[in-house]
Design a protein around this motif. Structure first.
Motif, PDB file in Angstrom:
ATOM      1  N   PRO A  13     -35.952 -12.399  -0.991  1.00  0.00           N
ATOM      2  CA  PRO A  13     -35.427 -13.653  -0.433  1.00  0.00           C
ATOM      3  C   PRO A  13     -36.105 -14.854  -1.076  1.00  0.00           C
ATOM      4  N   GLY A  14     -35.429 -15.981  -1.085  1.00  0.00           N
ATOM      5  CA  GLY A  14     -36.027 -17.176  -1.673  1.00  0.00           C
ATOM      6  C   GLY A  14     -35.214 -18.422  -1.398  1.00  0.00           C
ATOM      7  N   PHE A  15     -35.875 -19.579  -1.530  1.00  0.00           N
ATOM      8  CA  PHE A  15     -35.236 -20.887  -1.408  1.00  0.00           C
ATOM      9  C   PHE A  15     -34.913 -21.415  -2.802  1.00  0.00           C
ATOM     10  N   TYR A  16     -33.752 -22.061  -2.932  1.00  0.00           N
ATOM     11  CA  TYR A  16     -33.332 -22.591  -4.232  1.00  0.00           C
ATOM     12  C   TYR A  16     -32.639 -23.935  -4.060  1.00  0.00           C
ATOM     13  N   ASP A  52     -17.876 -22.773   4.436  1.00  0.00           N
ATOM     14  CA  ASP A  52     -17.136 -21.530   4.658  1.00  0.00           C
ATOM     15  C   ASP A  52     -17.845 -20.339   4.014  1.00  0.00           C
ATOM     16  N   LEU A  53     -18.314 -20.504   2.791  1.00  0.00           N
ATOM     17  CA  LEU A  53     -18.970 -19.398   2.095  1.00  0.00           C
ATOM     18  C   LEU A  53     -20.299 -19.035   2.737  1.00  0.00           C
ATOM     19  N   ALA A  54     -20.970 -20.020   3.343  1.00  0.00           N
ATOM     20  CA  ALA A  54     -22.241 -19.733   4.011  1.00  0.00           C
ATOM     21  C   ALA A  54     -22.043 -18.746   5.152  1.00  0.00           C
ATOM     22  N   GLU A  55     -20.838 -18.721   5.738  1.00  0.00           N
ATOM     23  CA  GLU A  55     -20.546 -17.789   6.820  1.00  0.00           C
ATOM     24  C   GLU A  55     -20.198 -16.405   6.301  1.00  0.00           C
ATOM     25  N   ALA A  56     -19.942 -16.279   5.005  1.00  0.00           N
ATOM     26  CA  ALA A  56     -19.586 -14.983   4.424  1.00  0.00           C
ATOM     27  C   ALA A  56     -20.770 -14.334   3.717  1.00  0.00           C
ATOM     28  N   PHE A  57     -21.596 -15.125   3.046  1.00  0.00           N
ATOM     29  CA  PHE A  57     -22.714 -14.591   2.258  1.00  0.00           C
ATOM     30  C   PHE A  57     -23.999 -14.580   3.085  1.00  0.00           C
ATOM     31  N   ALA A  58     -24.997 -13.880   2.558  1.00  0.00           N
ATOM     32  CA  ALA A  58     -26.314 -13.806   3.210  1.00  0.00           C
ATOM     33  C   ALA A  58     -27.152 -15.013   2.805  1.00  0.00           C
ATOM     34  N   VAL A  59     -26.677 -16.201   3.117  1.00  0.00           N
ATOM     35  CA  VAL A  59     -27.364 -17.435   2.753  1.00  0.00           C
ATOM     36  C   VAL A  59     -27.466 -18.347   3.966  1.00  0.00           C
ATOM     37  N   SER A  60     -28.452 -19.236   3.922  1.00  0.00           N
ATOM     38  CA  SER A  60     -28.613 -20.303   4.910  1.00  0.00           C
ATOM     39  C   SER A  60     -28.632 -21.621   4.148  1.00  0.00           C
ATOM     40  N   LEU A  75     -30.600 -24.048  -0.440  1.00  0.00           N
ATOM     41  CA  LEU A  75     -30.255 -22.903   0.399  1.00  0.00           C
ATOM     42  C   LEU A  75     -31.306 -21.806   0.312  1.00  0.00           C
ATOM     43  N   HIS A  76     -31.243 -20.913   1.279  1.00  0.00           N
ATOM     44  CA  HIS A  76     -32.097 -19.730   1.308  1.00  0.00           C
ATOM     45  C   HIS A  76     -31.209 -18.503   1.185  1.00  0.00           C
ATOM     46  N   VAL A  77     -31.537 -17.632   0.241  1.00  0.00           N
ATOM     47  CA  VAL A  77     -30.792 -16.390   0.032  1.00  0.00           C
ATOM     48  C   VAL A  77     -31.650 -15.231   0.526  1.00  0.00           C
ATOM     49  N   ASP A  78     -31.064 -14.368   1.345  1.00  0.00           N
ATOM     50  CA  ASP A  78     -31.794 -13.222   1.896  1.00  0.00           C
ATOM     51  C   ASP A  78     -31.031 -11.933   1.589  1.00  0.00           C
ATOM     52  N   PRO A  79     -31.284 -11.312   0.427  1.00  0.00           N
ATOM     53  CA  PRO A  79     -30.556 -10.089   0.053  1.00  0.00           C
ATOM     54  C   PRO A  79     -30.725  -8.947   1.041  1.00  0.00           C
ATOM     55  N   SER A  80     -31.843  -8.916   1.768  1.00  0.00           N
ATOM     56  CA  SER A  80     -32.089  -7.825   2.708  1.00  0.00           C
ATOM     57  C   SER A  80     -31.223  -7.921   3.959  1.00  0.00           C
ATOM     58  N   ALA A  81     -30.665  -9.097   4.238  1.00  0.00           N
ATOM     59  CA  ALA A  81     -29.855  -9.271   5.448  1.00  0.00           C
ATOM     60  C   ALA A  81     -28.593  -8.422   5.412  1.00  0.00           C
ATOM     61  N   VAL A  82     -28.091  -8.136   4.207  1.00  0.00           N
ATOM     62  CA  VAL A  82     -26.843  -7.372   4.103  1.00  0.00           C
ATOM     63  C   VAL A  82     -27.028  -5.926   4.546  1.00  0.00           C
ATOM     64  N   ASP A  83     -28.270  -5.433   4.579  1.00  0.00           N
ATOM     65  CA  ASP A  83     -28.513  -4.041   4.951  1.00  0.00           C
ATOM     66  C   ASP A  83     -28.145  -3.764   6.402  1.00  0.00           C
ATOM     67  N   SER A  84     -28.194  -4.784   7.247  1.00  0.00           N
ATOM     68  CA  SER A  84     -27.891  -4.602   8.666  1.00  0.00           C
ATOM     69  C   SER A  84     -26.399  -4.717   8.965  1.00  0.00           C
ATOM     70  N   LEU A 132     -22.790  -9.852  -1.885  1.00  0.00           N
ATOM     71  CA  LEU A 132     -22.853 -10.804  -0.772  1.00  0.00           C
ATOM     72  C   LEU A 132     -24.276 -11.296  -0.516  1.00  0.00           C
ATOM     73  N   GLY A 133     -25.270 -10.676  -1.138  1.00  0.00           N
ATOM     74  CA  GLY A 133     -26.647 -11.152  -1.061  1.00  0.00           C
ATOM     75  C   GLY A 133     -27.131 -11.766  -2.347  1.00  0.00           C
ATOM     76  N   SER A 134     -26.192 -12.170  -3.219  1.00  0.00           N
ATOM     77  CA  SER A 134     -26.532 -12.689  -4.546  1.00  0.00           C
ATOM     78  C   SER A 134     -26.235 -14.176  -4.646  1.00  0.00           C
ATOM     79  N   LEU A 135     -27.205 -14.942  -5.143  1.00  0.00           N
ATOM     80  CA  LEU A 135     -27.005 -16.367  -5.373  1.00  0.00           C
ATOM     81  C   LEU A 135     -25.928 -16.606  -6.430  1.00  0.00           C
ATOM     82  N   SER A 136     -25.931 -15.815  -7.496  1.00  0.00           N
ATOM     83  CA  SER A 136     -24.954 -15.987  -8.569  1.00  0.00           C
ATOM     84  C   SER A 136     -23.528 -15.791  -8.069  1.00  0.00           C
TER      85      SER A 136
END
Length: 260
Positions: A13-16, A52-60, A75-84, A132-136
């Motif tokens: 996870p990280g802020f960008y 809209d995309l913030a509600e679909a991806f694992a981002v804040s 934004l903050h991307v959290d790739p681990s959030a998709v595991d749940s 869905l947990g990717s910034l790119s």
């Protein structure tokens, strides 16, 4: 500068702070001083797409500002959030970001068929979960439809954005806060607005509107500083929403001897 692959991890996870800028003439997202045409409505396209995309991806999404020929997002991307997420939720979120034929025929029957097609392929589900947990992939989903819509409106083809996107990694909370304030003050810095309330298509205006809509105003002093869209997150730096707004307002009122 560093390659983006050295800054952005698909696992951590990280802020960008990301920026995308238009090509061709300036003011492609605002008023074109040469032709007299106004493209101000495109700023709304981008703002709505970010939310809209913030509600679909694992981002804040913590901060954003849509300018005349570029936009900023913190934004903050959290790739681990998709595991749940369940497989069905992955399919639903993916179709929300990339609707495909649903864009032309948004029926529940077609949506169910597309979800079942995704769920029938476990490898496909895992690939979409990772995306869905990717910034790119978030930036791809943000920029590509806007470019298509703008080119269709202009009756032309070719690049709308000068590149994929520029990215700055924010390694500590103070850096995140500084980037947020910088982004929220962009319209004032560019002389597009004189007040925070007049800073259209920015997260600071969204925060002010949310604050004004509260019925219990006593909660303003205790409401933590959280994202404006996307995954729920803990408060940033133990700051409140009110203290952040006042910090941005105070920063915007300062004068530097070597700047206008």
């Amino acid at each position: 500068t560093y390659p983006r692959s050295h800054l952005v991890s698909d696992e951590e996870p990280g802020f960008y702070h990301v920026v995308s800028r238009c090509v061709r003439r300036a003011f492609l997202c605002g008023a074109d001083r040469f032709t007299g045409r106004c493209f101000e409505h495109r700023r709304k396209w981008i703002e709505d797409r970010i939310v809209d995309l913030a509600e679909a991806f694992a981002v804040s999404v913590y901060s954003y500002a849509v300018m005349s020929n570029h936009f900023h997002v913190v934004l903050h991307v959290d790739p681990s959030a998709v595991d749940s997420w369940t497989d069905d939720e992955v399919a639903r979120r993916w179709l929300a970001a990339f609707p495909g034929p649903l864009k032309r025929n948004p029926t529940e029957e077609l949506a169910q068929r597309l979800r079942m097609a995704i769920l029938s392929d476990p490898e496909r589900v895992q690939e979409l979960r990772k995306r869905l947990g990717s910034l790119s992939w978030f930036m791809k989903a943000l920029n590509e439809p806007i470019a298509r819509m703008a080119n269709l409106e202009d009756g032309c083809t070719g690049k709308f954005w000068e590149g994929r996107f520029k990215c700055q990694v924010l390694l500590e909370s103070q850096a995140v806060l500084s980037a947020m304030a910088y982004v929220d003050l962009n319209p004032a810095r560019a002389h597009m607005a004189e007040t925070l309330e007049g800073s259209d298509h920015t997260s600071i205006k969204s925060r002010l509107e949310s604050r004004d809509s509260l019925t219990n105003r006593s909660t303003l002093t205790t409401k933590p500083l959280k994202p404006v869209a996307g995954l729920e997150a803990e408060g940033l730096l133990d700051m409140t929403e009110t203290s952040y707004i006042e910090l941005v307002r105070w920063t915007g009122e300062q004068h530097h001897p070597f700047k206008r």
